[in-house]
Structure formats: structure tokens, C-alpha cells
Design a protein around this motif. Sequence first.
Motif, PDB file in Angstrom:
ATOM      1  N   LEU A 293      10.113  11.389  -6.682  1.00  0.00           N
ATOM      2  CA  LEU A 293       8.868  11.015  -6.010  1.00  0.00           C
ATOM      3  C   LEU A 293       9.136  10.806  -4.528  1.00  0.00           C
ATOM      4  O   LEU A 293      10.193  10.284  -4.156  1.00  0.00           O
ATOM      5  CB  LEU A 293       8.304   9.704  -6.565  1.00  0.00           C
ATOM      6  CG  LEU A 293       7.911   9.645  -8.027  1.00  0.00           C
ATOM      7  CD1 LEU A 293       7.382   8.248  -8.355  1.00  0.00           C
ATOM      8  CD2 LEU A 293       6.895  10.701  -8.371  1.00  0.00           C
ATOM      9  N   THR A 294       8.167  11.174  -3.703  1.00  0.00           N
ATOM     10  CA  THR A 294       8.184  10.804  -2.288  1.00  0.00           C
ATOM     11  C   THR A 294       6.828  10.209  -1.951  1.00  0.00           C
ATOM     12  O   THR A 294       5.803  10.609  -2.513  1.00  0.00           O
ATOM     13  CB  THR A 294       8.479  12.007  -1.361  1.00  0.00           C
ATOM     14  OG1 THR A 294       7.486  13.001  -1.562  1.00  0.00           O
ATOM     15  CG2 THR A 294       9.862  12.582  -1.621  1.00  0.00           C
ATOM     16  N   PHE A 295       6.841   9.240  -1.034  1.00  0.00           N
ATOM     17  CA  PHE A 295       5.598   8.583  -0.635  1.00  0.00           C
ATOM     18  C   PHE A 295       5.830   7.754   0.604  1.00  0.00           C
ATOM     19  O   PHE A 295       6.959   7.643   1.098  1.00  0.00           O
ATOM     20  CB  PHE A 295       5.022   7.735  -1.769  1.00  0.00           C
ATOM     21  CG  PHE A 295       5.935   6.678  -2.330  1.00  0.00           C
ATOM     22  CD1 PHE A 295       5.751   5.336  -2.014  1.00  0.00           C
ATOM     23  CD2 PHE A 295       6.959   7.013  -3.201  1.00  0.00           C
ATOM     24  CE1 PHE A 295       6.576   4.356  -2.555  1.00  0.00           C
ATOM     25  CE2 PHE A 295       7.785   6.034  -3.743  1.00  0.00           C
ATOM     26  CZ  PHE A 295       7.592   4.706  -3.424  1.00  0.00           C
ATOM     27  N   VAL A 296       4.752   7.207   1.121  1.00  0.00           N
ATOM     28  CA  VAL A 296       4.779   6.364   2.312  1.00  0.00           C
ATOM     29  C   VAL A 296       4.230   5.002   1.917  1.00  0.00           C
ATOM     30  O   VAL A 296       3.283   4.911   1.126  1.00  0.00           O
ATOM     31  CB  VAL A 296       3.916   6.990   3.439  1.00  0.00           C
ATOM     32  CG1 VAL A 296       3.765   6.044   4.614  1.00  0.00           C
ATOM     33  CG2 VAL A 296       4.502   8.317   3.883  1.00  0.00           C
ATOM     34  N   THR A 297       4.828   3.934   2.457  1.00  0.00           N
ATOM     35  CA  THR A 297       4.283   2.594   2.210  1.00  0.00           C
ATOM     36  C   THR A 297       3.953   1.899   3.520  1.00  0.00           C
ATOM     37  O   THR A 297       4.529   2.194   4.568  1.00  0.00           O
ATOM     38  CB  THR A 297       5.273   1.695   1.425  1.00  0.00           C
ATOM     39  OG1 THR A 297       6.505   1.614   2.132  1.00  0.00           O
ATOM     40  CG2 THR A 297       5.476   2.212   0.018  1.00  0.00           C
TER      41      THR A 297
ATOM     42  N   SER B   7       4.968  10.460  13.782  1.00  0.00           N
ATOM     43  CA  SER B   7       4.267  11.407  12.915  1.00  0.00           C
ATOM     44  C   SER B   7       4.605  11.114  11.472  1.00  0.00           C
ATOM     45  O   SER B   7       5.726  10.792  11.125  1.00  0.00           O
ATOM     46  CB  SER B   7       4.701  12.829  13.266  1.00  0.00           C
ATOM     47  OG  SER B   7       4.210  13.730  12.300  1.00  0.00           O
ATOM     48  N   CYS B   8       3.620  11.239  10.627  1.00  0.00           N
ATOM     49  CA  CYS B   8       3.811  11.057   9.192  1.00  0.00           C
ATOM     50  C   CYS B   8       3.386  12.351   8.509  1.00  0.00           C
ATOM     51  O   CYS B   8       2.586  12.363   7.599  1.00  0.00           O
ATOM     52  CB  CYS B   8       2.980   9.870   8.688  1.00  0.00           C
ATOM     53  SG  CYS B   8       3.287   9.461   6.982  1.00  0.00           S
ATOM     54  N   GLY B   9       3.907  13.469   9.002  1.00  0.00           N
ATOM     55  CA  GLY B   9       3.535  14.783   8.506  1.00  0.00           C
ATOM     56  C   GLY B   9       3.957  15.005   7.084  1.00  0.00           C
ATOM     57  O   GLY B   9       4.711  14.251   6.494  1.00  0.00           O
ATOM     58  N   ALA B  10       3.459  16.080   6.516  1.00  0.00           N
ATOM     59  CA  ALA B  10       3.711  16.393   5.112  1.00  0.00           C
ATOM     60  C   ALA B  10       5.079  17.001   4.889  1.00  0.00           C
ATOM     61  O   ALA B  10       5.477  17.213   3.763  1.00  0.00           O
ATOM     62  CB  ALA B  10       2.623  17.351   4.608  1.00  0.00           C
ATOM     63  N   SER B  11       5.818  17.303   5.947  1.00  0.00           N
ATOM     64  CA  SER B  11       7.117  17.961   5.742  1.00  0.00           C
ATOM     65  C   SER B  11       8.196  16.994   5.336  1.00  0.00           C
ATOM     66  O   SER B  11       8.102  15.835   5.378  1.00  0.00           O
ATOM     67  CB  SER B  11       7.541  18.694   6.997  1.00  0.00           C
ATOM     68  OG  SER B  11       7.629  17.812   8.092  1.00  0.00           O
TER      69      SER B  11
ATOM     70  N   ALA C 222       0.838  -1.200   0.000  1.00  0.00           N
ATOM     71  CA  ALA C 222       0.000   0.000   0.000  1.00  0.00           C
ATOM     72  C   ALA C 222       0.873   1.249   0.000  1.00  0.00           C
ATOM     73  O   ALA C 222       1.786   1.379   0.811  1.00  0.00           O
ATOM     74  CB  ALA C 222      -0.911  -0.003   1.222  1.00  0.00           C
ATOM     75  N   ALA C 223       0.583   2.159  -0.919  1.00  0.00           N
ATOM     76  CA  ALA C 223       1.306   3.428  -1.009  1.00  0.00           C
ATOM     77  C   ALA C 223       0.324   4.571  -0.796  1.00  0.00           C
ATOM     78  O   ALA C 223      -0.824   4.507  -1.232  1.00  0.00           O
ATOM     79  CB  ALA C 223       1.983   3.570  -2.364  1.00  0.00           C
ATOM     80  N   SER C 224       0.803   5.609  -0.125  1.00  0.00           N
ATOM     81  CA  SER C 224      -0.018   6.807   0.079  1.00  0.00           C
ATOM     82  C   SER C 224       0.882   8.034   0.032  1.00  0.00           C
ATOM     83  O   SER C 224       2.114   7.919   0.041  1.00  0.00           O
ATOM     84  CB  SER C 224      -0.766   6.737   1.413  1.00  0.00           C
ATOM     85  OG  SER C 224       0.145   6.679   2.490  1.00  0.00           O
ATOM     86  N   ARG C 225       0.249   9.194  -0.034  1.00  0.00           N
ATOM     87  CA  ARG C 225       0.934  10.487  -0.002  1.00  0.00           C
ATOM     88  C   ARG C 225       1.980  10.625  -1.106  1.00  0.00           C
ATOM     89  O   ARG C 225       3.012  11.259  -0.911  1.00  0.00           O
ATOM     90  CB  ARG C 225       1.559  10.736   1.356  1.00  0.00           C
ATOM     91  CG  ARG C 225       0.571  10.555   2.486  1.00  0.00           C
ATOM     92  CD  ARG C 225       1.147  10.916   3.796  1.00  0.00           C
ATOM     93  NE  ARG C 225       0.310  12.018   4.267  1.00  0.00           N
ATOM     94  CZ  ARG C 225       0.593  12.774   5.294  1.00  0.00           C
ATOM     95  NH1 ARG C 225       1.688  12.592   5.955  1.00  0.00           N
ATOM     96  NH2 ARG C 225      -0.220  13.729   5.649  1.00  0.00           N
ATOM     97  N   MET C 226       1.725  10.011  -2.263  1.00  0.00           N
ATOM     98  CA  MET C 226       2.696  10.056  -3.349  1.00  0.00           C
ATOM     99  C   MET C 226       2.637  11.410  -4.043  1.00  0.00           C
ATOM    100  O   MET C 226       1.585  11.837  -4.500  1.00  0.00           O
ATOM    101  CB  MET C 226       2.464   8.920  -4.347  1.00  0.00           C
ATOM    102  CG  MET C 226       3.646   8.723  -5.275  1.00  0.00           C
ATOM    103  SD  MET C 226       3.528   7.243  -6.300  1.00  0.00           S
ATOM    104  CE  MET C 226       3.772   5.939  -5.112  1.00  0.00           C
ATOM    105  N   THR C 227       3.775  12.069  -4.086  1.00  0.00           N
ATOM    106  CA  THR C 227       3.900  13.346  -4.787  1.00  0.00           C
ATOM    107  C   THR C 227       5.182  13.323  -5.603  1.00  0.00           C
ATOM    108  O   THR C 227       6.106  12.562  -5.322  1.00  0.00           O
ATOM    109  CB  THR C 227       3.947  14.541  -3.817  1.00  0.00           C
ATOM    110  OG1 THR C 227       5.097  14.415  -2.976  1.00  0.00           O
ATOM    111  CG2 THR C 227       2.697  14.619  -2.967  1.00  0.00           C
ATOM    112  N   GLY C 228       5.213  14.159  -6.620  1.00  0.00           N
ATOM    113  CA  GLY C 228       6.385  14.193  -7.475  1.00  0.00           C
ATOM    114  C   GLY C 228       6.688  15.584  -7.969  1.00  0.00           C
ATOM    115  O   GLY C 228       5.847  16.482  -7.945  1.00  0.00           O
ATOM    116  N   ASP C 229       7.924  15.739  -8.443  1.00  0.00           N
ATOM    117  CA  ASP C 229       8.386  16.997  -8.999  1.00  0.00           C
ATOM    118  C   ASP C 229       9.435  16.680 -10.052  1.00  0.00           C
ATOM    119  O   ASP C 229      10.326  15.846  -9.807  1.00  0.00           O
ATOM    120  CB  ASP C 229       8.991  17.856  -7.895  1.00  0.00           C
ATOM    121  CG  ASP C 229       9.291  19.268  -8.340  1.00  0.00           C
ATOM    122  OD1 ASP C 229       8.590  19.789  -9.233  1.00  0.00           O
ATOM    123  OD2 ASP C 229      10.232  19.868  -7.791  1.00  0.00           O
ATOM    124  N   GLU C 230       9.320  17.299 -11.210  1.00  0.00           N
ATOM    125  CA  GLU C 230      10.368  17.141 -12.216  1.00  0.00           C
ATOM    126  C   GLU C 230      11.485  18.111 -11.837  1.00  0.00           C
ATOM    127  O   GLU C 230      11.343  19.320 -11.972  1.00  0.00           O
ATOM    128  CB  GLU C 230       9.850  17.410 -13.628  1.00  0.00           C
ATOM    129  CG  GLU C 230      10.902  17.069 -14.672  1.00  0.00           C
ATOM    130  CD  GLU C 230      10.382  17.109 -16.095  1.00  0.00           C
ATOM    131  OE1 GLU C 230      11.012  16.474 -16.945  1.00  0.00           O
ATOM    132  OE2 GLU C 230       9.356  17.774 -16.354  1.00  0.00           O
TER     133      GLU C 230
END
Length: 131
Positions: A88-92, A127-131, A72-80
Motif C-alpha cells: 500500500l502507498t498513501f499520504v497522511t 508536490s504530492c504528485g501521483a508518481s 487523515a489518509a488520502s491517495r491510498m492505493t494497493g497492489d498484490e
Amino acid sequence: MAPDALPAIAAAIAGELRLLDPSVRRDPALLAALLHPDFLEFGASGRRWERAAIIESLVREGDADPDAVPIAASRMTGDEIAPGVVHLTFVTDDNGAHAHRSSLWRWSDGSWRLYFHQATPFSADESCGAS
């Protein structure tokens, strides 16, 4: 983020999600197509993985557990971050084992391929904060 970055980020996210799929993890040809020839990983275990070793390990794990479910993956974000490079960064959550993850995808030989990956384990209580 530049508007033209969106397809690159979407392609990297799609590739990352494929790598979490047990049917892909059991198939050395699919893994080889997704991993850059110079792939390197620092795993959640602290182990350093190169391409051939991670392919062999993932296939062996898949053969040992044919009924595995996708990680399971969540909070996946990316930037070129540069032309042809997506971060990419994310949580599993893999059956209760949580990790913060960071991946670099590179455009190589006509496709997006995972070049570098790092996983840092954390406790579900942390904590699994957005920072």
C-alpha cells in the motif's frame, strides 16, 4: 492487477485504516492482532521501530490524548505484489504533519497483518504528485 487481488487489497486497506483510528491505537490487543510478529517500521521521525516498542508507544500516546482524532489518509492505493503480500502507498496528515507512507501487508495465521511500514515526512508546500 488480477481480479482475485481485489479482496486482498481491500483487506489491507481496511487494516491500515484501523491502525489510524485512535481507539485501535490505544488497545494493545487490537494492535497485536494487526501487526505481524516480525513487524518493522522506519517512522517519519527516522526512528526504527519493532513490534513491541511501537505497540507500547502507540498505547502510551493514546492514553495521553484520549480525545485524539483519526489520522487523515488520502491517495491510498494497493497492489498484490506476490501471493499473500500487498503493498500500500498513501499520504497522511496528522494535525499538519504530512507523510508519504508505504506498507507491506502479509497473510499470516489466517489474517492480513502489517509486516513493514515506512513514513517519509514532507512539507505541505511540496508536490504530492501521483508518481
